[in-house]
Scaffold this active site. Sequence first.
Site, PDB file in Angstrom:
ATOM      1  CG  HIS A   1      44.617  43.749  69.096  1.00 48.43           C
ATOM      2  ND1 HIS A   1      43.447  43.571  69.798  1.00 48.43           N
ATOM      3  CD2 HIS A   1      45.099  44.955  69.486  1.00 48.43           C
ATOM      4  CE1 HIS A   1      43.219  44.619  70.566  1.00 48.43           C
ATOM      5  NE2 HIS A   1      44.225  45.481  70.407  1.00 48.43           N
TER       6      HIS A   1
ATOM      7  CD  GLU B   1      45.525  51.118  74.217  1.00 50.98           C
ATOM      8  OE1 GLU B   1      45.099  50.822  73.085  1.00 50.98           O
ATOM      9  OE2 GLU B   1      45.952  50.282  75.042  1.00 50.98           O
TER      10      GLU B   1
ATOM     11  CG  ASP C   1      41.656  50.440  72.190  1.00 43.58           C
ATOM     12  OD1 ASP C   1      40.525  49.930  72.154  1.00 43.58           O
ATOM     13  OD2 ASP C   1      42.684  49.836  71.831  1.00 43.58           O
TER      14      ASP C   1
END
Length: 270
Positions: free
Chosen positions: A47, A148, A174
Amino acid sequence: MDSNPVKDKMKRGEATVGTWSTTGDPSVIEVLTHMTDLDWIVVDFEHNAIDVSTAVNCLRASQGSGVPMFARVPYGEKVWIKRILDIGFMGIVAPDVKNAEQAREIVQAAKYAPEGIRGIGSARGQIAYGPGFYQKANDMTLVVIMIEDPAAVDQIDEIMAVPGVDVCFVGPNDLAQNMGVPIGLDNKHPDHIAAVQKVVDAGKKHGVFTGAHTTGGEEAARRIKQGMQWFPMSSDAGMLKMGVEGQLADIKAGLAGELGDDGETGGTFY
């Protein structure tokens, strides 16, 4: 370093606590690995604006500290895994693994033959870990599978049965999003709590370590009591923010006359 101290510690039944590096800054890594008691650092490629040429300097900054460096890859693709491990990271964190087949492919990419298909060519691995690197790399390398999605929770027994999966690590936000419940670390939604507990219970049954991303020390302590052994507290950027906010709160408390006679509320200037 001939073995992975994080693996060794967890095998002794102890918990390990690290943090996420979202900055990818070598100076920050140097401080965290040489001046704190964190067990490990994960550099987060998924990310953040971090590239491989920057990350290798993070590894150099940690050298001599004895603190293993891991990396979260953008996705569980074998070229990314190979590049990350070849520059000297001691393990990978693979996001959004939904089933055993994906977990098997990730393990294969992270291990040399006969356990996997990782290609030979890690010059820096030999520099960092010595001439016997290829013989000890499979045992040293930590493979962390991120849980997730509710599909992964439903297949957690099959995922944990894959040889070479060391840790199943819950990504709370998530997982919440994919479950259709409100997001948030330390999630209090009963369905989320049940899903996380299912992962922990499966880990105990299969001998696979478990963890979750935590907000900080208070939650980490609760997760240890729950049976988890591998998790990050916040991130380097998050802890920097918390540190600054704590010092500013001390200033305001001092101006309001709320400090004790010793001038402290608990915060300390570095």
